[in-house]
Design a protein around this motif. Structure first.
Motif, mmCIF file in Angstrom:
data_model
loop_
_atom_site.group_PDB
_atom_site.id
_atom_site.type_symbol
_atom_site.label_atom_id
_atom_site.label_comp_id
_atom_site.label_asym_id
_atom_site.label_seq_id
_atom_site.Cartn_x
_atom_site.Cartn_y
_atom_site.Cartn_z
ATOM 1 N N GLY A 141 27.591 41.727 41.889
ATOM 2 C CA GLY A 141 27.759 40.668 41.033
ATOM 3 C C GLY A 141 28.984 40.784 39.848
ATOM 4 N N GLY A 142 29.494 42.162 39.897
ATOM 5 C CA GLY A 142 30.474 42.326 38.926
ATOM 6 C C GLY A 142 32.035 41.837 39.695
ATOM 7 N N ALA A 143 31.809 41.332 40.867
ATOM 8 C CA ALA A 143 33.070 40.950 41.629
ATOM 9 C C ALA A 143 34.093 41.988 41.589
ATOM 10 N N ASP A 144 33.821 43.136 41.670
ATOM 11 C CA ASP A 144 34.826 44.235 41.537
ATOM 12 C C ASP A 144 34.511 45.328 42.634
ATOM 13 N N GLY A 145 35.201 45.604 43.445
ATOM 14 C CA GLY A 145 35.318 46.392 44.704
ATOM 15 C C GLY A 145 34.944 47.918 44.412
ATOM 16 N N PRO A 146 36.200 48.393 43.608
ATOM 17 C CA PRO A 146 35.946 49.778 43.218
ATOM 18 C C PRO A 146 34.857 50.124 42.393
ATOM 19 N N THR A 147 34.563 49.305 41.180
ATOM 20 C CA THR A 147 33.444 49.359 40.646
ATOM 21 C C THR A 147 32.201 49.543 41.390
ATOM 22 N N ALA A 148 31.943 48.600 42.384
ATOM 23 C CA ALA A 148 30.877 48.814 43.356
ATOM 24 C C ALA A 148 30.924 50.000 43.999
ATOM 25 N N SER B 250 39.126 40.543 30.669
ATOM 26 C CA SER B 250 37.901 41.245 30.034
ATOM 27 C C SER B 250 36.931 41.331 31.049
ATOM 28 N N GLY B 251 36.639 40.556 32.108
ATOM 29 C CA GLY B 251 35.641 40.833 32.922
ATOM 30 C C GLY B 251 35.939 42.242 33.766
ATOM 31 N N VAL B 252 37.008 42.607 33.989
ATOM 32 C CA VAL B 252 37.275 43.868 34.603
ATOM 33 C C VAL B 252 36.606 45.053 33.542
ATOM 34 N N ILE B 253 37.002 44.870 32.454
ATOM 35 C CA ILE B 253 36.232 45.713 31.265
ATOM 36 C C ILE B 253 34.920 45.485 31.320
ATOM 37 N N GLY B 254 34.440 44.234 31.319
ATOM 38 C CA GLY B 254 32.725 44.128 31.268
ATOM 39 C C GLY B 254 32.342 44.647 32.457
ATOM 40 N N SER B 255 32.738 44.504 33.565
ATOM 41 C CA SER B 255 31.836 44.963 34.685
ATOM 42 C C SER B 255 31.892 46.539 34.907
ATOM 43 N N ALA B 256 32.944 47.096 34.274
ATOM 44 C CA ALA B 256 32.992 48.685 34.239
ATOM 45 C C ALA B 256 31.852 49.145 33.041
ATOM 46 N N ILE C 83 42.229 53.562 41.753
ATOM 47 C CA ILE C 83 42.644 52.199 41.795
ATOM 48 C C ILE C 83 42.564 51.654 40.411
ATOM 49 N N PHE C 84 41.645 52.134 39.588
ATOM 50 C CA PHE C 84 41.754 51.468 38.221
ATOM 51 C C PHE C 84 42.819 51.997 37.441
ATOM 52 N N LEU C 85 43.387 53.042 37.854
ATOM 53 C CA LEU C 85 44.802 53.679 37.204
ATOM 54 C C LEU C 85 45.957 52.798 37.244
ATOM 55 N N VAL D 240 34.113 36.667 35.664
ATOM 56 C CA VAL D 240 33.967 37.923 36.647
ATOM 57 C C VAL D 240 35.300 38.498 36.927
ATOM 58 N N SER D 241 35.162 39.966 37.328
ATOM 59 C CA SER D 241 36.329 40.377 37.314
ATOM 60 C C SER D 241 37.296 40.499 38.532
ATOM 61 N N ALA D 242 37.298 39.446 39.496
ATOM 62 C CA ALA D 242 38.103 39.395 40.444
ATOM 63 C C ALA D 242 39.363 38.767 40.042
ATOM 64 N N LYS E 244 45.064 43.349 43.772
ATOM 65 C CA LYS E 244 43.685 42.819 43.940
ATOM 66 C C LYS E 244 42.924 44.122 42.978
ATOM 67 N N ASN E 245 41.953 44.012 43.237
ATOM 68 C CA ASN E 245 41.549 45.265 42.652
ATOM 69 C C ASN E 245 40.405 45.980 43.488
HETATM 70 NA NA NA Z 1 35.962 44.760 37.455
#
Ligand code: NA
Ligand code: NA
Ligand code: NA
Lengths: 149, 387, 149, 387, 149, 387
Positions: free
Chosen positions: D154-161, D370-376, D100-102, D337-339, E148-149
């Protein structure tokens, strides 16, 4: 300079008995790879010569008479495919003449494009249309896209 | 154990530092990262095979981010359970290459070859590079299996090289794949000098008859007959050639366009991304920078140049037996190697240098697609002899 | 209210020794997660501050002079890429002026579209053409699409 | 044994009834089916993250069709040999999230961030929600590993979670994933009140300078430098950030468009379908409806709201040090947040409420990516500390 | 003619106890498959009859009044969706009239196309445009495509 | 051992010959290759189901290239480690069929069925072919499990047949799949005679009311209600029907177009390529040409014809109870089998023969998509009873 790196073979799997068997024959009898080269090139040439033979004879079979006969055969089987004969006629006539010219144009376009292609974006013409609702319209689409099941 | 807060922080920070790249870095990681950057630059600035060099180059960077290999973080490509390791299975177990061949088959038009079948022999001649490299590898002390896997670099075919080395010498998949793809990318640099060296001015101006139009029926028969003919003699070529001809039938049958389209777009793209990335990442510096790797690169370059030599020379030999109007321009001899369509483009470019109206592209393509078949057969032969 | 759900860990695999080791240190020394918060936020900020530093200095390196020099360097290496310089010139001039306006338009279009997008269908303009057969024409297509081999 | 015909029919029908949902249903299945229907309704009527909520919602229904778990019918997601179980491997072994991140990398334009690098700090500040949730989870009695996995909501990032919980607390993948995706879908509901609460009227009217144009070269350098910088310090972020930056290089290099196109269309779509469906189906009522799941939902919501808080507050803190023309509109703080791009859209919408000509979208996007990077990175930190 | 091929079952995996158990009941009690046919057809009909019942009643629920009420409900919840009501009005009126004609046209087009489709190529209209650079333009694209992600 | 050079060459050539197809060929390989060529010809010349017959036909050729099965070359579909074997896993473990159903769901428009729900019963009636074939198979000596797997051929649904036989009788996957797909391709040949036999001239001219327009809301509700209704009663139909309805919801929800598009293009195409190729290749002559295979083909044909019979007859029975304007044209009865859209096209073609203005296509489609659901339910029933 001749040393042996086989000790590095740290992850070769399965079939090692056969590998060892056949290989040792090769290392002892063909230490310089000369026989491998002769046999290998021989087989490569053999197969590609066969391909050459087959496909340089097929066009001779595809005489205009044969083609007409074949088409008539097919058309009888199928409902009716006038396009095919048309296409074949087009094919069997004028390409010898314009080939050279086409090649030049084609190559030019090709080179031109391949040099430019990352400075341009390919944009599909997209048209938004409001949905004209009909129980029929969508169905045709559905039908035409079902690949089978 | 219960520690003081500061002692605990100090300990955590030190452990964290132990995880960072700075604690684990090694000159070989840095060298490989530079190689990765170089590949990416070649692709972006010089436009050499970007679809390969960008994934491989970035893969090299990913594979050489130094981390603590003892901590079981499941990051590295050689650690079971990591994402890279899962994607690497397709390389290690050899199923990416046949899928790539499926896509190539679905995008290759063999009508240039069908219209001048005798050019198929150039695709045979150029495979001599492979067997010359086999000899040299034996001489340098590699085992016959390793020599076979290294030799295939001369076939100028990335997927074939990965497929064969996964079967014969899995310990060398990394360097062999990198060498194969590097030289494929360097076709425009490596081939022209050889081509100029071996040809006379007069030869370079030879004009070849434009190819005839190939009827649809012949194009449909080609993958079927080609399949039966090649694999009856050499069944070990089945995984690659079976897929190549299958893809081509999907394309030429005229009734399976959507399958051919998917095979030559989404499917081959997905496999290309995964294959490039993991081949790159498999070059983890500490296992990659070895004397053997260097030898493999040397042998690969030699093999590649010999292949070009034998292709051009064979074209000249063919001319000895050809009547006046049927001579072959030896500038298409280089295209017998299977780097499609790069070597054909080189033929066209070099040809135009000497005569601005002499387009060799289509003739070179005939040799080029034969090279694809020829190198897959050569791989089958090595597999038969060495297993 | 403090209880422990670790008995639920019914399917944790591998590496459990390390997990246990390091974790127990954490549970005994950082029972409220305060240190984790401090260290964690510290590292996140550290990395993103570095990113900020690097990318707020790069534009300063990319002065117009540097760009011209770089382009001249590249153009010498490559055959000829006039588009590039053109683009860069375009880039380095008028965007400050029209940015605000563009933003407004862009956002408006965006919002407009995102509100509407499921009441409309995106339709590609598809044109059926009869196949004009030539051994050359298809080749260019073939060439341009070969991703590698 | 030989039975009478009627006895046999009766027995077969009774056995058949034993297979039906009616014989195996339980109030928890019905509750979860209603949850699934609610997710689907939210997606269709309210347009909240439909690409997630439709697959997850329907997955919840599929996962909660009651069947006889003792009959070895190989239907359920937790039964080996079932289709759902095979597709679930990508969640359980954590390889869907990097894919997904790709795709996200291949569709994200980082130039908003490049043009205003200081906004990157908002993406750092918002990660405070993660660490606050970590503390709270410890307090509620979860182990540190479980707390780490829960905190990442709290990172608001499904794949990361999903990625992190598959490594730290696989027993909680289901509730964590559902919580993460639910709150991402609820961004337009959860964030605006917090944003209004923390900002003054004057602050909400702050106009920010339009971003500068970012030259192509910078956009190419970003994924490469970003990759080296982040993963040298935090190698455990490699599986996610390596793929993100790889995808972005495919996009920005300008020479691998077809690969980027496939990564951001077919590839990410296929993975999204499988991931959504199986995450949904993993909520089989009998193992899902537990007090722990409820706590996880509570902690997730808290974590999410705290993240929004800290983002907006940090924007106000940044303004204390900024000169007059360079103030940041704190309405973009929530976008840390990375949503993506939902929270940026919320910034834009709320901003427009107060000034119809003040478009915050692009600035918010800078914070958002930046939130995407930060939460990862935060996920990498938790992984480093807790394994 | 009645013989038994079960010895061929060389690779049946798992659950064999259950398989054997239940199956032997079947082979002994339903040697001709008659009960299976009755039970099977009964269940197939039962399920499809239920489907029939449900979906022949739903349209009765969807009266124009109900639709208007439902739309008003939705529109209140959402910002404003005038298209929907429009569409529904369009839907509820003229289709009965033109259905037959549409069907004829649709079917004709469908058949015509399905007979021709491999003698023609479907060509997308592709237009090359030079990149008009703007930091904004690309963003909208980016935004609209993020799933989305 | 050290051999003389000529002795060595002789030995190598003889070993090489031992690898070729010529040393391993057998009449059954040649028969199967002819069958493969016949399938390809049918597809190209007669346009019968080319998307199936081309992959299966070429797969048959690939699977019947004779090679030395004792040499561990890892080529054959039944040899572990071969590419074909890896791709075959999706057939053997039964996960290709549900993915195909996902794609079918995403491309099927159920509004024809929704507009005339009573036609759903035709999809039930046609399943009688399945149970008739079950009886016949028992009579011929097959075990009940084998009989169940063979019977499903009468469902006229390739993926369903593969799915069920992978669960009930994996030893017969090959012949069952080939039979199912062959008869699906032969729908235009097998059905019209039965249809003409059973109908009177007057019946063939019956005009049916044009279907009503189906509002979007009903189309969204259908996959959800359909899912709950069918799988609550028959949970074993979940793998197939769950995916079918999931795909349909992706299509009809209106907010997940990109996922539906991918499901019905790239995803289904990739699975179709792999499924067709490996089903074809699984017919290695030496294990395929057996008396049982021949019986399976016979039973399949019978089952298929009986299904058509019962569909048409049931339409006539329905007319006994229908008022004048609501009669069903029995020429759509054949469409109750689930060969979509082939049998519907047959209805349309045959109908037009008798009245050039009477378009039965849409009505036939209603029966046809019901057949898809009906045959998946029948598969669930067999699975429930026989495991
Ligand atoms: Na994220
Ligand atoms: Na090749
Ligand atoms: Na079916």
């Amino acid at each position: 300079m001749i040393q042996n790196f086989s000790y590095m073979t740290h992850q070769v799997e399965s079939g090692s008995a056969i590998v060892a068997g056949n290989t040792s024959v090769f290392s002892q009898n063909d230490p310089y790879g000369a026989l491998m080269a002769i046999l290998g090139m021989g087989i490569v040439f053999l197969i590609l010569l066969l391909l050459f033979t087959v496909f340089s004879t097929t066009p001779r079979i595809y005489t205009p008479e044969f083609k007409v006969w074949l088409n008539s055969l097919w058309s009888r089987k199928k409902m009716a495919k006038p396009e095919e004969t048309l296409e074949d006629i087009k094919v069997s006539k004028p390409e010898e003449l314009s080939g050279e010219v086409n090649a030049a144009i084609a190559a030019a376009i090709h080179l031109y494009r391949s040099e430019l292609h990352d400075y341009e974006n390919t944009v599909l013409t997209i048209r938004k249309v409001s949905r004209t609702y009909s129980p029929w319209s969508s169905k045709i689409y559905g039908l035409r896209n079902i690949p089978k099941n | 154990m219960d520690l003081g807060t500061f002692e605990f922080i100090r300990q955590q920070l030190s452990e964290l530092y132990g995880y960072t790249a700075f604690a684990n870095v090694d000159w070989r990681h840095l060298v490989m990262i530079c190689v990765g950057l170089f590949f990416i630059s070649l692709a972006i600035i010089k436009h050499y095979e970007p679809l390969l060099l960008i994934p491989i180059g970035f893969g090299i960077i990913i594979g050489n981010i130094p981390f603590d290999v003892t901590a079981d973080l499941r990051i590295g490509i050689y650690e079971e359970g990591s994402v890279l390791n899962m994607l690497y299975q397709g390389v290690e177990r050899g199923f990416y290459p046949p899928l790539i061949f499926l896509g190539i088959g679905a995008m290759t038009d063999f009508s240039s070859l069908l219209s001048k079948p005798k050019l198929v022999l150039l695709g045979a001649a150029a495979q001599f590079g492979i067997f010359a490299a086999y000899s040299s590898s034996l001489f340098l002390g590699f085992t016959p299996e390793q020599a076979g896997a290294i030799a295939i670099i001369g076939g100028a075919d990335g997927p074939t090289a990965i497929f064969l080395s996964s079967k014969l010498a899995p310990e060398f998949i990394g360097p062999i794949a990198i060498a194969a793809y590097s030289y494929m990318a360097l076709v425009p640099v490596l081939q022209p000098p050889v081509m100029r060296l071996l040809t006379t001015k007069k030869e370079r101006l030879i004009r070849m008859k434009p190819p005839r139009a190939v009827p649809k029926q012949e194009k449909i028969l080609f993958p079927i007959i080609g399949m039966l003919l090649t694999t009856f003699i050499m069944p070990t070529a089945l995984p690659l050639l079976g897929m190549l001809f299958f893809g081509n039938l999907l394309k030429e049958s005229g009734v399976t366009n959507r399958l051919a389209e998917t095979a030559r777009s989404s499917l081959i793209d997905i496999v290309t991304i995964f294959l490039g990335l993991t081949v790159g990442a498999s070059t983890q510096g500490d296992v990659f920078i070895t004397p053997q790797s260097m030898m493999i690169f040397g042998l690969g370059a030699a093999s590649f140049i010999i292949a070009t030599f034998s292709g051009v020379l064979f074209a000249k030999i063919m001319n000895l037996f050809a009547s006046e109007g049927n001579k072959v321009n030896p500038l298409i001899g280089n295209s017998g190697v299977s780097a499609v369509p790069d070597s054909a483009r080189v033929s066209q470019h070099v040809g135009l240098e000497y005569d601005k109206t002499n387009h060799l592209l289509m003739h070179a393509m005939a040799a080029n697609v034969s090279g694809v078949i020829g190198s897959a057969i050569a791989a089958g032969i090595l597999l038969s002899f060495l297993t």
